[in-house]
Write a protein that holds these residues in place. Sequence first.
Motif, PDB file in Angstrom:
ATOM      1  N   LEU A 138       0.826  -1.204   0.000  1.00  0.00           N
ATOM      2  CA  LEU A 138       0.000   0.000   0.000  1.00  0.00           C
ATOM      3  C   LEU A 138       0.868   1.265   0.000  1.00  0.00           C
ATOM      4  CD1 LEU A 138      -2.907   1.062   0.142  1.00  0.00           C
ATOM      5  CD2 LEU A 138      -2.700   1.059   2.639  1.00  0.00           C
ATOM      6  N   LEU A 139       1.876   1.276   0.851  1.00  0.00           N
ATOM      7  CA  LEU A 139       2.768   2.440   0.913  1.00  0.00           C
ATOM      8  C   LEU A 139       3.480   2.669  -0.438  1.00  0.00           C
ATOM      9  CD1 LEU A 139       4.387   2.113   4.467  1.00  0.00           C
ATOM     10  CD2 LEU A 139       2.794   3.871   3.686  1.00  0.00           C
ATOM     11  N   SER A 140       3.887   1.547  -1.044  1.00  0.00           N
ATOM     12  CA  SER A 140       4.579   1.689  -2.331  1.00  0.00           C
ATOM     13  C   SER A 140       3.647   2.279  -3.383  1.00  0.00           C
ATOM     14  CB  SER A 140       5.095   0.323  -2.800  1.00  0.00           C
ATOM     15  OG  SER A 140       5.998  -0.196  -1.869  1.00  0.00           O
ATOM     16  N   TRP A 141       2.437   1.796  -3.384  1.00  0.00           N
ATOM     17  CA  TRP A 141       1.479   2.277  -4.389  1.00  0.00           C
ATOM     18  C   TRP A 141       1.152   3.758  -4.173  1.00  0.00           C
ATOM     19  CZ3 TRP A 141      -3.846   3.641  -3.863  1.00  0.00           C
ATOM     20  CH2 TRP A 141      -4.486   3.883  -5.091  1.00  0.00           C
ATOM     21  N   ILE A 142       0.954   4.103  -2.878  1.00  0.00           N
ATOM     22  CA  ILE A 142       0.631   5.508  -2.576  1.00  0.00           C
ATOM     23  C   ILE A 142       1.792   6.437  -2.927  1.00  0.00           C
ATOM     24  CG2 ILE A 142       0.195   7.115  -0.666  1.00  0.00           C
ATOM     25  CD1 ILE A 142      -1.429   4.887   0.670  1.00  0.00           C
ATOM     26  N   SER A 143       2.990   5.985  -2.600  1.00  0.00           N
ATOM     27  CA  SER A 143       4.134   6.885  -2.772  1.00  0.00           C
ATOM     28  C   SER A 143       4.554   7.034  -4.233  1.00  0.00           C
ATOM     29  CB  SER A 143       5.330   6.403  -1.955  1.00  0.00           C
ATOM     30  OG  SER A 143       5.705   5.117  -2.389  1.00  0.00           O
ATOM     31  N   THR A 144       4.180   6.069  -5.074  1.00  0.00           N
ATOM     32  CA  THR A 144       4.662   6.125  -6.464  1.00  0.00           C
ATOM     33  C   THR A 144       3.543   6.297  -7.479  1.00  0.00           C
ATOM     34  OG1 THR A 144       4.565   3.714  -6.646  1.00  0.00           O
ATOM     35  CG2 THR A 144       6.650   4.687  -5.944  1.00  0.00           C
ATOM     36  N   ARG A 145       2.294   6.427  -7.035  1.00  0.00           N
ATOM     37  CA  ARG A 145       1.210   6.504  -8.021  1.00  0.00           C
ATOM     38  C   ARG A 145       1.225   7.849  -8.753  1.00  0.00           C
ATOM     39  NH1 ARG A 145      -4.280   7.667  -4.530  1.00  0.00           N
ATOM     40  NH2 ARG A 145      -3.377   9.173  -3.098  1.00  0.00           N
ATOM     41  N   LYS A 146       1.724   8.886  -8.102  1.00  0.00           N
ATOM     42  CA  LYS A 146       1.785  10.208  -8.742  1.00  0.00           C
ATOM     43  C   LYS A 146       3.227  10.724  -8.749  1.00  0.00           C
ATOM     44  CE  LYS A 146      -2.913  11.561  -7.539  1.00  0.00           C
ATOM     45  NZ  LYS A 146      -3.771  12.497  -6.759  1.00  0.00           N
ATOM     46  N   SER A 147       4.074   9.924  -9.340  1.00  0.00           N
ATOM     47  CA  SER A 147       5.484  10.335  -9.393  1.00  0.00           C
ATOM     48  C   SER A 147       5.629  11.543 -10.301  1.00  0.00           C
ATOM     49  CB  SER A 147       6.349   9.185  -9.917  1.00  0.00           C
ATOM     50  OG  SER A 147       6.330   8.128  -8.991  1.00  0.00           O
ATOM     51  N   ARG A 148       6.379  12.511  -9.825  1.00  0.00           N
ATOM     52  CA  ARG A 148       6.590  13.729 -10.590  1.00  0.00           C
ATOM     53  C   ARG A 148       8.080  14.051 -10.635  1.00  0.00           C
ATOM     54  NH1 ARG A 148       2.693  17.478  -7.162  1.00  0.00           N
ATOM     55  NH2 ARG A 148       3.830  16.298  -5.574  1.00  0.00           N
TER      56      ARG A 148
END
Lengths: 249, 232
Positions: B34-44
């Motif tokens: 979950l943390l990985s998905w949250i932290s990388t879903r909106k990579s800028r």
Amino acid sequence: MELNWSTFLLEILNFLILLWILKRFLYQPVLDTIANRQAGIEQTLANAQTIKTDAEALQSQYESRLKQWNEERDTARETLRREMAEERERQMLNLQEALAQEKEKARVIDEKERFDTLRKYQEASLELGARFTARLLTHLAGQDLEIRLFDLALRQLDTLPVDRLNAIRMACEETPEEAEVATAFPLKPAHRQQLAEKLSSLLDMPVNCHFVEDSELLAGLCITLGPWVFHANLQAELKSFAESAHEPN
Amino acid sequence: MGNDLNSAQLFAIGQIQVTLTVATTWGIMALLGLLSWISTRKSRTHPSYLQTAVEGIVSSIEAAIANAAPQHSKTLLPFIGTLWVYLALANLIGLVPGLDSPTRDISQTSALAILLFFSVHWFGIRSQGLKNYLRHYLTPSPILLPFHLISEATRTIALAIRLFGNMMSLEMAALLVLMVAGFLAPVPLLMLHVIEALVQAYIFGMLALIYVAGGMQSQDLHQQKEVDKENS
């Protein structure tokens, strides 16, 4: 403490699943993001390097152009200085020439003024001398001077040129008339006879003389025959002397 | 914290027993996923604080791997990184009341050790091929082959026992102090638990890295020697 094979196998499976999850949702996105950012940074650096290279090329070009401009400026300045020197030299020559012309003109004007002044003084002197001489001869004129002038007139008649005598002769033939002889003092009959014979012999024709007295002649005689007038008197001589002051040199 | 050396069985699916260790691992997996998905879903390109922290962690792990195996950092990052992240969280999860660290279960540490055992061979064979990889057991002399084999077995067992022993003893000591001294007395011991948990995770991951890198780079060195010999 004993090994639980179910836990052992499930943990192996769990770790492999976790490995896939983290690789799929953590490592790969993060690495891609970092790679993209690195690519962007490298692109920016490449652009900056390109801009720097262009700027250096422009700087070099501008320096070269500036150097060229400086050389052209120095050349133009040298040309201008040379042209100014030549123009100054030419202007100086023109000025010196104009100055020389002005000097010459001034000298000529000055000389002319001096000449005119001298001429005016000469005329004044001659007129003064003529008046003085006329007044003096008015008192000195007499019968003796009359006779000497009469003799002088006879000698001058002898020296008249032939073409002059022919012209007088032709004028007398076309309109024959007597010669009028004016004298300041009365002529003696012998002199009157001598003069008539002299005129007749010169003109080869008989000439009648009409003698009159004119005191204004001071001394001497004046013969008028048609258009020909012959003066041998003081008044005419003084008048001629006074008029000679106005003749050009 | 339980005082049993064996993890409690929660339920069973046929012959498969689902223990607390496995359930905790599932929870850790879910949390990390979950943390990985949250932290990388909106990579800028211009990251947020969370993205910056995650990128810092991943970059640090990659840098640590690159120090040991410069040419294989990208290849080893998922395995070694997962070991570090999972073990750090698994070691620290014991601090949560009612939960036990999965690493205090010998079955769990054995599973990681056996995974590492096979991973060393997997990465070594994938890097240089089976023949070249197996050849390193015979270098510098075939006489050393038994010692190589013993080393492979003992270091795998040592990995499993070391992590299990440290985490189990740490929690057991904390439990004993808590029972004897009261509620607040074991706080310093729990702080030591944090440090010990991170150190043990680092040690396990670093040893795994060294073993895997050693298996890969031994072939690199061997090939480099052959290349030097051909050039000379």
